[in-house]
Design an enzyme around this catalytic site. Structure first.
Site, PDB file in Angstrom:
ATOM      1  N   ASP A  39     -31.224  59.673 -52.263  1.00 49.53           N
ATOM      2  CA  ASP A  39     -30.473  59.054 -51.169  1.00 49.53           C
ATOM      3  C   ASP A  39     -30.822  57.588 -50.946  1.00 49.53           C
ATOM      4  O   ASP A  39     -30.747  57.093 -49.816  1.00 49.53           O
ATOM      5  CB  ASP A  39     -30.669  59.843 -49.854  1.00 49.53           C
ATOM      6  CG  ASP A  39     -30.259  61.284 -49.994  1.00 49.53           C
ATOM      7  OD1 ASP A  39     -29.324  61.560 -50.747  1.00 49.53           O
ATOM      8  OD2 ASP A  39     -30.892  62.140 -49.345  1.00 49.53           O
ATOM      9  N   LYS A  43     -27.729  54.979 -54.264  1.00 50.66           N
ATOM     10  CA  LYS A  43     -27.289  54.829 -55.662  1.00 50.66           C
ATOM     11  C   LYS A  43     -25.767  54.756 -55.748  1.00 50.66           C
ATOM     12  O   LYS A  43     -25.222  53.968 -56.513  1.00 50.66           O
ATOM     13  CB  LYS A  43     -27.796  56.015 -56.510  1.00 50.66           C
ATOM     14  CG  LYS A  43     -29.297  56.143 -56.540  1.00 50.66           C
ATOM     15  CD  LYS A  43     -29.734  57.382 -57.291  1.00 50.66           C
ATOM     16  CE  LYS A  43     -29.393  58.678 -56.591  1.00 50.66           C
ATOM     17  NZ  LYS A  43     -30.112  58.944 -55.341  1.00 50.66           N
ATOM     18  N   ASN A  60     -25.885  69.177 -56.018  1.00 50.35           N
ATOM     19  CA  ASN A  60     -26.962  68.915 -55.040  1.00 50.35           C
ATOM     20  C   ASN A  60     -26.927  67.446 -54.618  1.00 50.35           C
ATOM     21  O   ASN A  60     -27.396  67.088 -53.543  1.00 50.35           O
ATOM     22  CB  ASN A  60     -28.349  69.266 -55.623  1.00 50.35           C
ATOM     23  CG  ASN A  60     -28.601  68.710 -57.017  1.00 50.35           C
ATOM     24  OD1 ASN A  60     -27.704  68.216 -57.676  1.00 50.35           O
ATOM     25  ND2 ASN A  60     -29.838  68.807 -57.473  1.00 50.35           N
ATOM     26  N   GLY A  79     -25.421  63.809 -53.367  1.00 48.70           N
ATOM     27  CA  GLY A  79     -24.409  63.352 -52.414  1.00 48.70           C
ATOM     28  C   GLY A  79     -24.447  61.838 -52.430  1.00 48.70           C
ATOM     29  O   GLY A  79     -25.396  61.249 -51.936  1.00 48.70           O
ATOM     30  N   HIS A  80     -23.458  61.219 -53.070  1.00 43.93           N
ATOM     31  CA  HIS A  80     -23.446  59.766 -53.226  1.00 43.93           C
ATOM     32  C   HIS A  80     -22.306  59.186 -52.393  1.00 43.93           C
ATOM     33  O   HIS A  80     -21.146  59.508 -52.631  1.00 43.93           O
ATOM     34  CB  HIS A  80     -23.294  59.382 -54.702  1.00 43.93           C
ATOM     35  CG  HIS A  80     -24.419  59.876 -55.568  1.00 43.93           C
ATOM     36  ND1 HIS A  80     -24.441  59.741 -56.929  1.00 43.93           N
ATOM     37  CD2 HIS A  80     -25.589  60.482 -55.250  1.00 43.93           C
ATOM     38  CE1 HIS A  80     -25.561  60.255 -57.411  1.00 43.93           C
ATOM     39  NE2 HIS A  80     -26.268  60.721 -56.406  1.00 43.93           N
ATOM     40  N   THR A  81     -22.651  58.325 -51.456  1.00 40.72           N
ATOM     41  CA  THR A  81     -21.659  57.816 -50.506  1.00 40.72           C
ATOM     42  C   THR A  81     -21.182  56.421 -50.884  1.00 40.72           C
ATOM     43  O   THR A  81     -21.986  55.549 -51.188  1.00 40.72           O
ATOM     44  CB  THR A  81     -22.293  57.749 -49.096  1.00 40.72           C
ATOM     45  OG1 THR A  81     -23.057  58.932 -48.890  1.00 40.72           O
ATOM     46  CG2 THR A  81     -21.243  57.600 -48.019  1.00 40.72           C
ATOM     47  N   GLN A 114     -30.467  62.253 -57.550  1.00 42.92           N
ATOM     48  CA  GLN A 114     -31.806  62.498 -57.000  1.00 42.92           C
ATOM     49  C   GLN A 114     -32.681  61.240 -57.168  1.00 42.92           C
ATOM     50  O   GLN A 114     -32.165  60.146 -57.208  1.00 42.92           O
ATOM     51  CB  GLN A 114     -32.471  63.728 -57.650  1.00 42.92           C
ATOM     52  CG  GLN A 114     -31.844  65.053 -57.245  1.00 42.92           C
ATOM     53  CD  GLN A 114     -30.557  65.374 -57.978  1.00 42.92           C
ATOM     54  OE1 GLN A 114     -30.486  65.338 -59.193  1.00 42.92           O
ATOM     55  NE2 GLN A 114     -29.522  65.705 -57.252  1.00 42.92           N
ATOM     56  N   THR A 171     -25.155  65.996 -48.528  1.00 39.08           N
ATOM     57  CA  THR A 171     -24.756  67.280 -49.103  1.00 39.08           C
ATOM     58  C   THR A 171     -24.954  68.421 -48.109  1.00 39.08           C
ATOM     59  O   THR A 171     -24.097  69.278 -47.955  1.00 39.08           O
ATOM     60  CB  THR A 171     -25.557  67.551 -50.393  1.00 39.08           C
ATOM     61  OG1 THR A 171     -25.252  66.519 -51.323  1.00 39.08           O
ATOM     62  CG2 THR A 171     -25.215  68.893 -51.017  1.00 39.08           C
ATOM     63  N   THR A 172     -26.091  68.425 -47.410  1.00 35.04           N
ATOM     64  CA  THR A 172     -26.394  69.562 -46.527  1.00 35.04           C
ATOM     65  C   THR A 172     -26.360  69.180 -45.045  1.00 35.04           C
ATOM     66  O   THR A 172     -26.446  70.056 -44.193  1.00 35.04           O
ATOM     67  CB  THR A 172     -27.802  70.116 -46.843  1.00 35.04           C
ATOM     68  OG1 THR A 172     -28.750  69.053 -46.686  1.00 35.04           O
ATOM     69  CG2 THR A 172     -27.878  70.666 -48.258  1.00 35.04           C
ATOM     70  N   GLY A 173     -26.286  67.894 -44.744  1.00 34.69           N
ATOM     71  CA  GLY A 173     -26.268  67.452 -43.354  1.00 34.69           C
ATOM     72  C   GLY A 173     -27.638  67.521 -42.686  1.00 34.69           C
ATOM     73  O   GLY A 173     -27.771  67.235 -41.493  1.00 34.69           O
TER      74      GLY A 173
HETATM   75  P1  GDP Z   1     -27.401  58.182 -52.820  1.00 31.75           P
HETATM   76  O1  GDP Z   1     -27.557  59.658 -52.873  1.00 31.75           O
HETATM   77  O2  GDP Z   1     -28.557  57.466 -53.425  1.00 31.75           O
HETATM   78  O3  GDP Z   1     -26.089  57.705 -53.367  1.00 31.75           O
HETATM   79  O4  GDP Z   1     -27.410  57.791 -51.280  1.00 31.75           O
HETATM   80  P2  GDP Z   1     -26.599  58.534 -50.104  1.00 31.75           P
HETATM   81  O5  GDP Z   1     -25.174  58.155 -50.186  1.00 31.75           O
HETATM   82  O6  GDP Z   1     -26.946  59.976 -50.061  1.00 31.75           O
HETATM   83  O7  GDP Z   1     -27.315  57.922 -48.839  1.00 31.75           O
HETATM   84  C1  GDP Z   1     -27.302  56.572 -48.563  1.00 31.75           C
HETATM   85  C2  GDP Z   1     -26.641  56.348 -47.204  1.00 31.75           C
HETATM   86  O8  GDP Z   1     -26.905  55.028 -46.776  1.00 31.75           O
HETATM   87  C3  GDP Z   1     -25.128  56.463 -47.246  1.00 31.75           C
HETATM   88  O9  GDP Z   1     -24.686  56.959 -46.015  1.00 31.75           O
HETATM   89  C4  GDP Z   1     -24.664  55.028 -47.440  1.00 31.75           C
HETATM   90  O10 GDP Z   1     -23.359  54.793 -46.921  1.00 31.75           O
HETATM   91  C5  GDP Z   1     -25.692  54.290 -46.627  1.00 31.75           C
HETATM   92  N1  GDP Z   1     -26.037  52.955 -47.100  1.00 31.75           N
HETATM   93  C6  GDP Z   1     -26.157  52.495 -48.377  1.00 31.75           C
HETATM   94  N2  GDP Z   1     -26.589  51.208 -48.374  1.00 31.75           N
HETATM   95  C7  GDP Z   1     -26.754  50.857 -47.073  1.00 31.75           C
HETATM   96  C8  GDP Z   1     -27.218  49.679 -46.427  1.00 31.75           C
HETATM   97  O11 GDP Z   1     -27.582  48.690 -47.032  1.00 31.75           O
HETATM   98  N3  GDP Z   1     -27.276  49.722 -45.052  1.00 31.75           N
HETATM   99  C9  GDP Z   1     -26.899  50.809 -44.338  1.00 31.75           C
HETATM  100  N4  GDP Z   1     -27.003  50.741 -43.003  1.00 31.75           N
HETATM  101  N5  GDP Z   1     -26.452  51.931 -44.921  1.00 31.75           N
HETATM  102  C10 GDP Z   1     -26.390  51.953 -46.259  1.00 31.75           C
HETATM  103  P1  IMO Z   2     -28.954  62.350 -54.350  1.00 31.01           P
HETATM  104  O1  IMO Z   2     -28.380  62.223 -55.716  1.00 31.01           O
HETATM  105  C1  IMO Z   2     -32.093  63.908 -51.764  1.00 31.01           C
HETATM  106  C2  IMO Z   2     -33.852  67.739 -52.929  1.00 31.01           C
HETATM  107  C3  IMO Z   2     -33.632  68.917 -52.006  1.00 31.01           C
HETATM  108  C4  IMO Z   2     -34.918  69.684 -52.242  1.00 31.01           C
HETATM  109  C5  IMO Z   2     -35.169  69.474 -53.740  1.00 31.01           C
HETATM  110  C6  IMO Z   2     -34.700  70.611 -54.626  1.00 31.01           C
HETATM  111  O2  IMO Z   2     -27.942  62.347 -53.262  1.00 31.01           O
HETATM  112  O3  IMO Z   2     -30.038  61.348 -54.146  1.00 31.01           O
HETATM  113  P2  IMO Z   2     -32.290  71.398 -55.415  1.00 31.01           P
HETATM  114  O4  IMO Z   2     -31.109  71.872 -54.628  1.00 31.01           O
HETATM  115  O5  IMO Z   2     -32.011  70.199 -56.246  1.00 31.01           O
HETATM  116  O6  IMO Z   2     -32.946  72.489 -56.201  1.00 31.01           O
HETATM  117  O7  IMO Z   2     -33.370  70.974 -54.296  1.00 31.01           O
HETATM  118  O8  IMO Z   2     -34.480  68.284 -54.080  1.00 31.01           O
HETATM  119  N1  IMO Z   2     -32.624  67.053 -53.380  1.00 31.01           N
HETATM  120  C7  IMO Z   2     -32.225  65.868 -52.940  1.00 31.01           C
HETATM  121  N2  IMO Z   2     -32.732  65.074 -51.968  1.00 31.01           N
HETATM  122  N3  IMO Z   2     -31.017  63.510 -52.468  1.00 31.01           N
HETATM  123  C8  IMO Z   2     -30.523  64.261 -53.464  1.00 31.01           C
HETATM  124  O9  IMO Z   2     -29.570  63.848 -54.313  1.00 31.01           O
HETATM  125  C9  IMO Z   2     -31.107  65.535 -53.712  1.00 31.01           C
HETATM  126  N4  IMO Z   2     -30.843  66.530 -54.569  1.00 31.01           N
HETATM  127  C10 IMO Z   2     -31.801  67.450 -54.382  1.00 31.01           C
HETATM  128  O10 IMO Z   2     -33.495  68.518 -50.671  1.00 31.01           O
HETATM  129  O11 IMO Z   2     -35.968  69.080 -51.542  1.00 31.01           O
HETATM  130 MG    MG Z   3     -27.536  61.287 -51.602  1.00 31.50          MG
END
Ligand code: GDP
Ligand code: IMO
Ligand code: MG
Length: 442
Positions: free
Chosen positions: A13, A16, A38, A40-42, A224, A300-302
């Site tokens: 998270d 990416k 698993n 969740g890319h936003t 991840q 992904t899971t909230g």
């Molecule tokens: P990923 O799994 O690495 O793609 O990251 P996620 O999407 O799960 O989580 C990153 C969160 O941070 C998302 O809600 C993005 O919209 C938000 N985000 C990304 N870059 C920034 C930033 O520079 N500032 C803020 N405030 N939010 C960001």
């Molecule tokens: P992105 O790509 C954050 C964590 C789960 C748990 C562990 C194992 O959005 O960064 P799994 O379901 O993969 O067997 O769970 O890994 N986990 C993540 N944490 N971001 C993710 O993906 C994750 N994918 C798995 O919370 O601790």
């Molecule tokens: Mg994520």
């Protein structure tokens, strides 16, 4: 011209999805190489917010071939749901989307085992996403997995499902006291998936190889993060795939010599979802503040993400095991309004100072972070698009990250929106020259 791997440097998270979306403009192919739904890319655009679980974030850029590589585990129902959502938003998915025939299929029993195993572990649970990831990779390694190629062949698919269910149903009933699965039902459900996905299935290694031969640029989207990697993460509190940069080769059939650069994405602080050690975790108002300002809830899971200060030990390790050539620092704006900033530069355990990540989970769980304190800034960094416009203290904070990790920062993100980004250097369009080995005098 570069073939670039984008990886998470922390526990996932890191942002990416946002970074890959931006870099996709300069890529020809965008490829996921491990993990499954698993992730969740936003991506936040003027048109709306998109959360990708399986489909590479590059799908939003026109004319890019998006690929799910051999190392990905695919839940076909989840994938089709995602495709439908995109199409509802007017995003075309046709020849621009490809699935490896070698990728493994997540079956309903994988999800059932995942959930039942977590329940049985009680307090020692990993906190998985419940998407069946671990059990799907277990079957892959046990050589009883079902691949996308098998899904397309009804007779082979049925035989494999029937064979697997003999053991799996007995395991589910006796070990976890839950109901087993009917082969007929699975076959019926999955044959619809097969027909829908068939036009997208191809040989990823071959397609990538040909594209690279023709000078196409490939962007590998990691899921991840480094510390969730099956080998190099905080085992056993990890996911079941190779989320490090090396996974890009294993998960697509591309040789290591074809990779030009590795971009490590890190938040300006640290978060983690699920169980496991987290030395700089803040269980106080500062941690709550980061969670609120950063909207730290899993895509992904909230679930609420645990929050803490930036950990340089974690980052330096990521730079090392991934061979990062540069960094992208995200969510700098979330630190706006802080009274002071702390960076962990080492850990102390039983009087000993650790500057490198201990492989021993026991040490990692019990160590105390050693902090360096830095002044915070008073102005706002939110939405800033040039380095020049950042407050001096923010520039110093970023400079200190570069100094302590020994890795240059190419990108700084100051908001969730696509435009809220400072690109100092675009890692898709340059290749950093190799560092010369200094002369050693005799
Ligand atoms: P990923 O799994 O690495 O793609 O990251 P996620 O999407 O799960 O989580 C990153 C969160 O941070 C998302 O809600 C993005 O919209 C938000 N985000 C990304 N870059 C920034 C930033 O520079 N500032 C803020 N405030 N939010 C960001
Ligand atoms: P992105 O790509 C954050 C964590 C789960 C748990 C562990 C194992 O959005 O960064 P799994 O379901 O993969 O067997 O769970 O890994 N986990 C993540 N944490 N971001 C993710 O993906 C994750 N994918 C798995 O919370 O601790
Ligand atoms: Mg994520």
């Amino acid at each position: 011209m570069a073939n670039l791997v984008v990886i998470g440097s922390q526990w996932g998270d890191e942002g990416k999805g946002k970074i890959v979306d931006i870099l996709s403009r300069d890529a020809d192919l965008v490829v996921r190489y491990q993990g499954g739904s698993n992730a969740g890319h936003t991506v936040v655009t003027r048109k709306g917010t998109y959360i990708f679980h399986l489909i590479p974030s590059g799908i939003l850029s026109r004319g890019k071939l998006c690929v799910l590589g051999s190392g990905v585990v695919i839940d076909p129902g989840a994938l089709i749901g995602e495709l439908d959502q995109l199409q509802k938003h007017g995003i075309k998915v046709g020849k621009n989307f490809m699935i490896s025939q070698r990728a493994h299929v997540i079956m309903p029993y994988h999800k059932a085992i995942d959930k039942a195993a977590e329940k049985a572990k009680g307090a020692r649970r990993i906190g998985t996403t419940g998407k069946g990831i671990g059990p799907a990779y277990v079957d892959k390694m046990a050589r009883i997995g079902i691949r996308i190629g098998d899904l397309l062949k009804p007779e082979i698919f049925r035989r494999k499902v029937e064979d697997n269910l003999v053991e799996i149903n007995s395991f589910l009933r006796h070990m976890y006291k839950v109901r087993g699965f009917s082969a007929d039902r699975i076959v019926e459900e999955y044959q619809h998936y097969a027909e829908r996905l068939r036009p997208h299935v191809a040989d990823d290694s071959l397609v990538l190889h040909k594209a690279m031969e023709n000078g196409r640029r490939v962007l590998f989207e990691g899921a991840q993060g480094t510390h969730l990697d099956i080998d190099f993460g905080t085992y056993p509190f990890v996911t079941s795939s190779s989320s490090c940069a090396g996974g890009a080769c294993i998960g697509t059939g591309v040789g290591p010599t074809k990779i030009d650069a590795v971009l490590g994405v890190t938040k300006a602080y640290t978060t983690r979802v699920g169980s496991g050690p987290f030395p700089t975790e803040l269980s106080d108002a500062i941690g709550d503040g980061l969670q609120e300002r950063g909207q730290e809830f899993g895509a992904t899971t909230g679930r609420a993400r645990r929050c803490g200060w930036l950990d340089i030990v974690v980052l330096r390790y990521a730079v090392r095991v991934n061979g990062c050539t540069s960094l992208a620092v995200t969510k700098l704006d979330v630190l706006d309004g802080s009274r002071q900033l702390k960076i962990a530069v080492g850990y102390r355990y039983q009087g000993k100072l650790y500057r490198d990540m201990p492989a021993d989970l026991d040490i990692l769980s019990k160590c105390e972070p050693v902090y360096e304190v830095m002044p915070a800034w008073t102005g706002s960094t939110s939405g800033v698009t040039t380095f020049k416009a950042l407050p001096l203290e923010a520039k110093r904070y970023l400079g200190r990250i570069e100094e302590l990790t020994g890795c240059p920062i190419d990108i700084v993100s100051t908001g969730s929106h696509r435009e809220h980004t400072i690109i100092l250097k675009n890692p898709m369009t340059y290749v950093r020259p190799r560092t010369k080995i200094p002369k050693v005098s005799a």
